[in-house]
Design a protein around this motif. Structure first.
Motif, mmCIF file in Angstrom:
data_model
loop_
_atom_site.group_PDB
_atom_site.id
_atom_site.type_symbol
_atom_site.label_atom_id
_atom_site.label_comp_id
_atom_site.label_asym_id
_atom_site.label_seq_id
_atom_site.Cartn_x
_atom_site.Cartn_y
_atom_site.Cartn_z
ATOM 1 N N GLY A 57 59.966 54.260 41.122
ATOM 2 C CA GLY A 57 59.598 54.061 39.720
ATOM 3 C C GLY A 57 58.286 53.542 39.474
ATOM 4 N N GLY A 58 57.736 53.459 37.983
ATOM 5 C CA GLY A 58 56.700 52.732 38.093
ATOM 6 C C GLY A 58 55.360 53.778 38.362
ATOM 7 N N HIS A 59 54.132 53.009 38.655
ATOM 8 C CA HIS A 59 53.102 53.728 39.188
ATOM 9 C C HIS A 59 53.021 53.325 40.410
ATOM 10 C CE1 HIS A 59 52.425 54.210 34.748
ATOM 11 N NE2 HIS A 59 52.250 53.102 34.463
ATOM 12 N N TYR A 60 52.038 54.367 41.328
ATOM 13 C CA TYR A 60 51.617 53.744 42.617
ATOM 14 C C TYR A 60 50.635 52.758 42.689
ATOM 15 C CZ TYR A 60 54.771 57.559 44.442
ATOM 16 O OH TYR A 60 55.693 58.349 44.825
ATOM 17 N N VAL A 61 49.480 52.828 41.889
ATOM 18 C CA VAL A 61 48.565 51.998 41.533
ATOM 19 C C VAL A 61 48.692 51.499 40.267
ATOM 20 C CG1 VAL A 61 46.313 51.217 41.985
ATOM 21 C CG2 VAL A 61 47.532 52.366 43.904
ATOM 22 N N LYS A 62 48.605 50.250 39.840
ATOM 23 C CA LYS A 62 48.281 49.809 38.486
ATOM 24 C C LYS A 62 47.218 48.755 38.453
ATOM 25 C CE LYS A 62 50.201 48.732 33.774
ATOM 26 N NZ LYS A 62 51.376 48.758 33.056
ATOM 27 N N SER A 63 46.228 48.900 37.719
ATOM 28 C CA SER A 63 45.043 47.827 37.973
ATOM 29 C C SER A 63 44.390 47.802 36.731
ATOM 30 C CB SER A 63 44.323 48.214 39.081
ATOM 31 O OG SER A 63 42.890 47.479 39.010
ATOM 32 N N ARG A 64 44.295 46.257 36.390
ATOM 33 C CA ARG A 64 43.315 45.831 35.119
ATOM 34 C C ARG A 64 42.103 45.156 35.724
ATOM 35 N NH1 ARG A 64 47.229 45.883 30.725
ATOM 36 N NH2 ARG A 64 49.382 45.842 31.597
ATOM 37 N N ALA A 65 41.978 45.432 36.845
ATOM 38 C CA ALA A 65 40.623 44.893 37.528
ATOM 39 C C ALA A 65 39.331 45.714 36.657
ATOM 40 C CB ALA A 65 40.456 45.127 38.944
ATOM 41 N N ARG A 66 38.369 44.771 36.520
ATOM 42 C CA ARG A 66 37.241 45.431 35.767
ATOM 43 C C ARG A 66 36.529 46.692 36.482
ATOM 44 N NH1 ARG A 66 36.082 40.131 35.440
ATOM 45 N NH2 ARG A 66 34.213 40.470 36.946
ATOM 46 N N ASP A 80 40.709 35.332 46.541
ATOM 47 C CA ASP A 80 40.334 36.701 47.015
ATOM 48 C C ASP A 80 41.604 36.942 47.949
ATOM 49 O OD1 ASP A 80 38.091 36.750 45.675
ATOM 50 O OD2 ASP A 80 36.903 35.688 47.542
ATOM 51 N N LEU A 81 41.814 38.317 48.297
ATOM 52 C CA LEU A 81 42.831 38.745 49.094
ATOM 53 C C LEU A 81 42.138 40.122 49.829
ATOM 54 C CD1 LEU A 81 45.736 39.012 50.444
ATOM 55 C CD2 LEU A 81 46.230 40.236 48.295
ATOM 56 N N VAL A 82 42.617 40.269 51.229
ATOM 57 C CA VAL A 82 42.006 41.372 51.868
ATOM 58 C C VAL A 82 43.548 41.680 52.784
ATOM 59 C CG1 VAL A 82 40.738 42.410 53.980
ATOM 60 C CG2 VAL A 82 39.746 40.870 52.184
ATOM 61 N N ILE A 83 43.888 42.753 52.601
ATOM 62 C CA ILE A 83 44.861 43.252 53.382
ATOM 63 C C ILE A 83 44.498 44.472 54.125
ATOM 64 C CG2 ILE A 83 47.169 44.541 53.105
ATOM 65 C CD1 ILE A 83 47.398 43.333 50.489
ATOM 66 N N ALA A 88 44.245 41.259 35.700
ATOM 67 C CA ALA A 88 42.754 41.239 35.243
ATOM 68 C C ALA A 88 41.926 40.346 36.241
ATOM 69 C CB ALA A 88 42.619 40.556 34.008
ATOM 70 N N TYR A 89 41.593 41.175 37.358
ATOM 71 C CA TYR A 89 40.726 40.630 38.612
ATOM 72 C C TYR A 89 39.533 41.116 38.324
ATOM 73 C CZ TYR A 89 42.989 37.747 42.012
ATOM 74 O OH TYR A 89 43.523 36.588 42.781
ATOM 75 N N GLY A 90 38.588 40.805 39.381
ATOM 76 C CA GLY A 90 37.074 40.911 39.064
ATOM 77 C C GLY A 90 36.900 42.687 39.476
ATOM 78 N N SER A 91 37.540 42.682 40.654
ATOM 79 C CA SER A 91 37.416 43.949 41.646
ATOM 80 C C SER A 91 38.539 44.530 42.317
ATOM 81 C CB SER A 91 36.071 44.201 42.255
ATOM 82 O OG SER A 91 36.140 43.247 43.456
ATOM 83 N N LEU A 92 38.921 45.913 42.374
ATOM 84 C CA LEU A 92 39.901 46.346 43.616
ATOM 85 C C LEU A 92 39.493 47.346 44.183
ATOM 86 C CD1 LEU A 92 43.057 46.787 44.382
ATOM 87 C CD2 LEU A 92 43.074 48.290 42.405
ATOM 88 N N THR A 146 49.707 40.673 41.552
ATOM 89 C CA THR A 146 48.675 39.705 41.297
ATOM 90 C C THR A 146 48.628 39.297 39.711
ATOM 91 O OG1 THR A 146 46.598 40.381 40.464
ATOM 92 C CG2 THR A 146 47.123 40.900 42.764
ATOM 93 N N ALA A 147 48.046 37.776 39.668
ATOM 94 C CA ALA A 147 48.099 37.308 38.345
ATOM 95 C C ALA A 147 46.498 37.739 37.796
ATOM 96 C CB ALA A 147 48.267 35.861 38.427
ATOM 97 N N THR A 148 46.375 37.012 36.821
ATOM 98 C CA THR A 148 44.815 37.277 36.199
ATOM 99 C C THR A 148 43.959 36.385 36.822
ATOM 100 O OG1 THR A 148 45.607 38.092 34.094
ATOM 101 C CG2 THR A 148 43.438 36.875 34.163
ATOM 102 N N PHE A 149 42.684 36.727 37.504
ATOM 103 C CA PHE A 149 41.631 36.117 38.086
ATOM 104 C C PHE A 149 40.504 36.682 38.038
ATOM 105 C CE2 PHE A 149 39.706 33.740 41.808
ATOM 106 C CZ PHE A 149 39.709 32.384 41.242
ATOM 107 N N PRO A 150 39.679 36.801 36.927
ATOM 108 C CA PRO A 150 38.690 37.580 36.849
ATOM 109 C C PRO A 150 37.570 37.325 37.801
ATOM 110 C CG PRO A 150 39.111 36.507 34.770
ATOM 111 C CD PRO A 150 40.048 35.769 35.936
ATOM 112 N N ALA A 151 37.580 36.187 38.805
ATOM 113 C CA ALA A 151 36.527 35.792 39.581
ATOM 114 C C ALA A 151 36.846 36.423 40.991
ATOM 115 C CB ALA A 151 36.293 34.349 39.588
#
Length: 345
Positions: free
Chosen positions: A228-237, A160-163, A212-216, A177-182
């Motif tokens: 360039g790119g997106h400001y926020v890109k998220s694969r979190a569920r 987990d990470l808190v900023i 692919a995280y559990g939550s963002l 981040t990498a993938t960590f569904p939990a």
């Protein structure tokens, strides 16, 4: 992290459209928003003080033991698989560290005076995180670049990470981040400026990219001047993106404000978004499942946001481009003329 998402809100019919001469309507945000010019001035001031700070024998202290260390990695290794706090003295540092385990808090002794500039570990980031959890408070990360185009202030690989109350600027990426569904990622009261890229025949980089995280959760934070790119890109569920500002007025070849490429449930609300002139793709502010609906989106709530163009700009765009064909709650958003509520792809 505790589940504090709350119930999904019911659908709200209709949208309010109006023209605004201001770039951002802050909606009562209770925190200072720093302009890029202010950040650059602060950077110069901090750099002047940093040389003296770097001369100290022990700029990194483990709070629980009082032991001081000359290198960030030494302090992290001293905590190891346990729980501890690394206090960072004022200064500008080329240090980086890899956290192999444990739960570590990285905190500036005085918020906004500790700068990690250009130091990269494992060809990835200033902080490479493989532990149970990490918390980052009051730190500045800048000038992170690597040959593969993914240089970041923070690379989260497990846990987990808190900023909180931190700044990421003038780098290829802020957080990756990498993938960590939990796992969960929480970002609060932080600034992301001058980040992202889509050049060099490499995959794009983004201000924030969550695998692919559990939550963002992103709250009370500022995104501006993307490169360039997106400001926020998220694969979190599940996402909660609330009470933030996205100021693209000085963006360069940018894309979406928020991209949820595989779908998501949760809430996107009370954000102020301003689209600039220099876009790689201006078709939509928020994209949902553009790379395939691989996870549920039913009940996702997109309400109470502001979406506008910079003054004098006339074009057509959409608040939401939706590839899911699921029940999405969209309503009560303040949209400038030319911005449609939703387009189904």
């Amino acid at each position: 992290m505790p589940d504090d998402w709350g119930d999904d809100r019911g659908a709200i019919d209709g949208e309010r459209h109006r023209v605004t001469g201001r770039l951002l309507l802050w909606r009562g945000m209770r925190f200072p928003i720093l302009s890029l010019a202010t950040l650059l001035i602060a950077s110069s001031t901090l750099a002047q003080g940093g040389a003296h700070a770097q001369g100290r024998a022990a700029p990194f202290t483990v709070a629980e033991t009082g032991a001081g260390y000359g290198r960030l990695q030494e302090a992290v290794d001293a905590i190891g698989g346990g729980t501890g706090t690394v206090e960072v003295a004022p200064g500008t540092y080329g240090d980086c560290a890899v956290q192999q385990g444990g739960a570590i808090r990285y905190v500036a002794v005085t918020p906004g005076t500790a700068v990690f500039s250009g130091g990269i570990c494992e060809g990835k980031a200033a902080l490479v995180l493989n532990g149970r959890s990490a918390r980052v408070e009051g730190l500045i990360f800048e000038r992170m670049a690597v040959p593969d185009g993914n240089g970041a202030g923070i690379r989260l690989q497990t846990g987990d990470l808190v900023i909180d109350n931190s700044i990421f600027r003038d780098s290829q990426q802020g957080v990756l981040t990498a993938t960590f569904p939990a796992g969960s990622v929480v970002i609060n009261r932080s600034t992301f400026s001058g980040l992202g890229r889509c050049d060099q025949d490499l995959d794009c980089a983004h201000s924030v990219y969550i695998g692919a995280y559990g939550s963002l959760t992103i709250t009370r934070s500022r995104f501006d001047s993307g490169r360039g790119g997106h400001y926020v890109k998220s694969r979190a569920r599940r996402v909660r993106i609330v009470d933030n500002s996205f100021d693209d007025s000085r963006g360069h070849e940018t894309n979406y404000m928020i991209d949820l490429p595989n779908g998501a449930t949760g809430e996107i609300s009370a954000n102020e978004m301003v689209q600039g002139r220099n876009k790689d793709n201006y078709s939509t502010f928020i994209a949902l499942a553009a790379e395939g609906a691989k996870q549920p989106s039913t009940g996702l709530s997109i309400t109470g946001n502001g979406a506008h163009f910079v003054p004098g700009l006339e074009r057509s765009s959409n608040l939401l481009a939706d590839w899911t064909h699921e029940r999405i709650v969209v309503g009560g958003n303040d949209l400038s003329p030319g911005i449609a509520v939703r387009v189904q792809r």
